[in-house]
Design an enzyme around this catalytic site. Structure first.
Site, PDB file in Angstrom:
ATOM      1  N   ARG A  76      -6.293  40.258  10.194  1.00 17.32           N
ATOM      2  CA  ARG A  76      -5.125  39.353  10.228  1.00 17.32           C
ATOM      3  C   ARG A  76      -3.932  40.038   9.580  1.00 17.32           C
ATOM      4  NH1 ARG A  76      -9.247  35.616  10.311  1.00 17.32           N
ATOM      5  NH2 ARG A  76      -9.222  34.534  12.324  1.00 17.32           N
TER       6      ARG A  76
ATOM      7  N   ASP B 115     -10.196  41.277  15.090  1.00 17.30           N
ATOM      8  CA  ASP B 115      -9.993  39.843  15.311  1.00 17.30           C
ATOM      9  C   ASP B 115      -8.937  39.675  16.396  1.00 17.30           C
ATOM     10  OD1 ASP B 115      -9.943  36.924  14.855  1.00 17.30           O
ATOM     11  OD2 ASP B 115     -10.998  37.452  13.017  1.00 17.30           O
TER      12      ASP B 115
ATOM     13  N   HIS C 296     -13.048  35.726  18.891  1.00 16.86           N
ATOM     14  CA  HIS C 296     -12.107  36.484  18.052  1.00 16.86           C
ATOM     15  C   HIS C 296     -11.867  37.871  18.656  1.00 16.86           C
ATOM     16  CE1 HIS C 296     -11.662  33.562  14.786  1.00 16.86           C
ATOM     17  NE2 HIS C 296     -12.938  33.293  14.938  1.00 16.86           N
TER      18      HIS C 296
ATOM     19  N   GLU D 144     -17.163  30.876  15.983  1.00 15.60           N
ATOM     20  CA  GLU D 144     -16.036  30.232  16.663  1.00 15.60           C
ATOM     21  C   GLU D 144     -15.729  30.814  18.048  1.00 15.60           C
ATOM     22  OE1 GLU D 144     -13.387  28.794  12.884  1.00 15.60           O
ATOM     23  OE2 GLU D 144     -13.030  30.846  13.538  1.00 15.60           O
TER      24      GLU D 144
ATOM     25  N   TRP E  52     -21.783  30.134   6.649  1.00 15.20           N
ATOM     26  CA  TRP E  52     -20.412  29.826   6.190  1.00 15.20           C
ATOM     27  C   TRP E  52     -20.053  28.362   6.334  1.00 15.20           C
ATOM     28  CZ3 TRP E  52     -15.913  28.470   9.115  1.00 15.20           C
ATOM     29  CH2 TRP E  52     -16.075  28.454  10.503  1.00 15.20           C
TER      30      TRP E  52
ATOM     31  N   TRP F 114     -10.094  35.705   3.807  1.00 14.57           N
ATOM     32  CA  TRP F 114      -9.416  35.729   5.110  1.00 14.57           C
ATOM     33  C   TRP F 114      -7.925  35.847   4.830  1.00 14.57           C
ATOM     34  CZ3 TRP F 114     -12.707  36.392   8.890  1.00 14.57           C
ATOM     35  CH2 TRP F 114     -14.014  35.905   8.761  1.00 14.57           C
ATOM     36  N   THR F 115      -7.213  36.586   5.683  1.00 12.83           N
ATOM     37  CA  THR F 115      -5.848  36.953   5.281  1.00 12.83           C
ATOM     38  C   THR F 115      -4.742  36.431   6.201  1.00 12.83           C
ATOM     39  OG1 THR F 115      -6.078  39.093   6.388  1.00 12.83           O
ATOM     40  CG2 THR F 115      -6.624  39.018   4.037  1.00 12.83           C
TER      41      THR F 115
END
Ligand code: TNX
Length: 542
Positions: free
Chosen positions: A173, A202, A277, A340, A406, A482-483
């Site tokens: 990210r 990603d 992703h 996801e 998670w 996560w960024t």
């Protein structure tokens, strides 16, 4: 008052000794700590004695003491009887029962320091403890004057509770420079953490050079702009910064970082996300997607619909990528994401539907499961193991694969009961992209959530519902940064520390000895160490 041997030699020193002894404040807390009388003082004449198998750790110690003290300590296989020594010894016979692979014993007396272990990793952790026994200024990056480099006498025995003590950093990210990746590895090692999970791909960026597919970094490593702030509900009010963002690690960079991590007993677990992703990869090679559309590397956050296709060409592409990844990373586990993956495009795609039919599969979840199994077979044929986020359980999982839980603990519980190894990474306790305070107006913009220090500290990685046998599958836990809302190293440090200090204690220290009050007391000293290292940690009382 008894004066220690070291203190009788000079009046100036004895004044220092009459002051209250420096409290022992090791983070993470060791298993046994028994303070004894007196102190050992490090001087330019101290000799590090290390036998052949301990020499590398000896050199690491000498190097880590050099900047603040200005001493260049000798590392020798033996030393003259008169020298004051720090002796590092690997003991093989029977020592495994005492120390395990990562445990150590540390003895400080007025005349010398001894660290003993069964493996170099244990010695390394003993060295980390020794650094923390010195005044916090020892972590200074340049020479510090006017400090006596004293070490209080103590007997310590120590070993970790879990074998997986990790941190995940999302460099997709927001790209993080190589020097920061190395610094993060150093900071993890200082906290006796041993896994760096490196999120490399990603929707918003592909960060690892793959020789066979150069467009992954020519195109996929760059996005033309980035969403400002949070997305609006319907997307219509979204604004963008208009600034190109990106970067990637060359294979040479990666080899350098892997070697750096190895020297610090940190295993790097690389993550290549699939089947979701995947937009940066599909933007680089549109034929990897389901629609053939020419896409941009994504400029927003969230979950993109643009996932990989299930064509054989795509499977082979990903296996080629994993082949190069294996060549770079010695890690036993290779992370393939799996989270996801929205199935909208697979539902609409004639090719994906035909694939399901041909394989006799009843749902798109089973199709994802087949996809992940193809990667599992590939990795196992090369002697590696697959690990993925807990969605990989849906639709069935190959026996040797491990699961990162998670979405709460349930994925981990189900996986452990089915005999899979598990790493706990629940949002509730380990998502360091969440706010550290309820007063968000005084915090840098974050993704949302609320995860204060005490909640991290209170985390128990073994779910109460597991039997002792099932619990052996829980390898440990890790924090995730996560960024999306972490644009640079400075803010990454703010989000990581001091919460990573708490997580380190969760995975290292015995469950029975945990106390948040005791931890915060030690943390006050520990933050002076991080200050000396110029870590941009969040203050304890902002
Ligand atoms: C979920 S956790 C994600 C990430 C996001 C994160 C934000 C996981 C496996 N997937 O893609 O960055 O939430 O908190």
């Amino acid at each position: 008052m008894m004066l220690s041997l070291a203190c009788t030699t000079s009046i100036a020193l004895s004044v220092a000794c009459l002051a209250a002894p420096r409290p022992i404040a090791i983070v993470p807390k060791p298993v046994h700590v028994k303070p004894t009388k007196g102190q050992f003082t490090l001087t330019a004449d101290t000799v590090i004695v290390a036998t052949a198998d301990a020499e590398d750790v000896g050199r690491f110690l000498a190097q880590s003491l050099a900047p603040a003290t200005g001493f260049t300590l000798d590392v020798k296989p033996d030393a003259p009887a008169t020298a004051r020594t720090i002796a590092l010894t690997i003991r093989s016979a029977k020592a495994f029962e005492v120390f395990g692979n990562e445990g150590y014993a540390l003895d400080v007396t007025p005349t010398g320091v001894k660290i003993t272990a069964h493996e170099p990793a244990g010695l390394f952790y003993g060295v980390q403890t020794l650094r923390q026994l010195l005044p916090p200024e020892i972590f200074g990056e340049s020479k510090v004057t006017g400090v006596e480099w004293s070490i209080p006498c103590v007997e310590i025995e120590d070993h970790p509770r879990f074998s997986w003590r990790g941190a995940m950093l999302d460099c997709a990210r927001h790209f993080m420079p190589k020097e920061f990746v190395k610094r993060t590895i150093d900071l993890l090692a200082l906290h006796k953490m041993n896994v760096f999970h490196w999120h490399l791909t990603d929707d918003q960026g592909w960060r690892i050079e793959i020789k066979k597919y150069p467009k992954l970094t020519e195109t996929g490593a760059w996005r033309k702009e980035t969403l400002r702030g949070h997305a609006t509900e319907d997307g219509k009010g979204d604004t963008f910064d208009g600034m190109r963002h990106g970067g990637f690690y060359t294979q040479d960079d990666i080899r350098e970082i892997v070697a750096y991590a190895r020297d610090r007993f940190v295993t790097i677990v690389p993550e290549i996300e699939m089947p979701g992703h995947a937009q940066a990869a599909v933007a680089s090679y549109p034929e990897l997607g389901n629609t053939g559309a020419k896409l941009d590397v994504w400029t927003s956050w969230g979950v993109s619909e643009n996932i990989y296709s299930t064509d054989e060409k795509t499977i082979l592409f990903l296996q080629d990528v994993l082949g190069e990844v294996i060549g770079l990373f010695p890690s036993m586990f290779i992370h393939v994401g799996g989270d996801e993956a929205v199935k909208t495009q697979w539902k609409k795609s004639a090719a994906a539907q035909a694939r399901m039919k041909e394989l006799g599969l009843k749902s798109e979840d089973e199709l994802q499961s087949w996809f992940i199994r193809r990667m599992n077979t590939f990795l196992e044929s090369r002697g590696r193991f697959l690990i993925g986020w807990d969605e990989i359980l849906e639709g069935g999982l190959a026996p040797g694969a491990a699961v990162m839980s998670w979405r709460g603990e349930q994925g981990g519980i189900t996986a452990a009961r089915a005999g899979h190894d598990v790493v706990m990474a629940p949002t509730s306790h380990t998502y360091f992209d969440y706010y550290q305070s309820k007063d968000t107006s005084r915090e840098p913009l974050a993704i949302g959530g609320f995860l204060p220090l005490d909640v991290v500290y209170g985390y128990e990685p073994i779910p109460a519902t597991l039997t002792a046998d099932e619990a052996t599958h829980v390898l440990g836990a890790q924090c995730q940064l996560w960024t999306e809302y972490v644009p640079d190293p400075k803010q990454a440090e703010y989000m990581l520390f001091p919460r990573a200090c708490a997580l380190a204690e969760v995975v290292w220290s015995p469950r029975e000895s945990k106390s948040f009050a005791d931890f915060t007391e030690r943390l006050a000293t520990h933050l002076r160490r991080l200050d000396a290292l110029h870590v941009n940690h969040r203050p304890l009382k902002p």
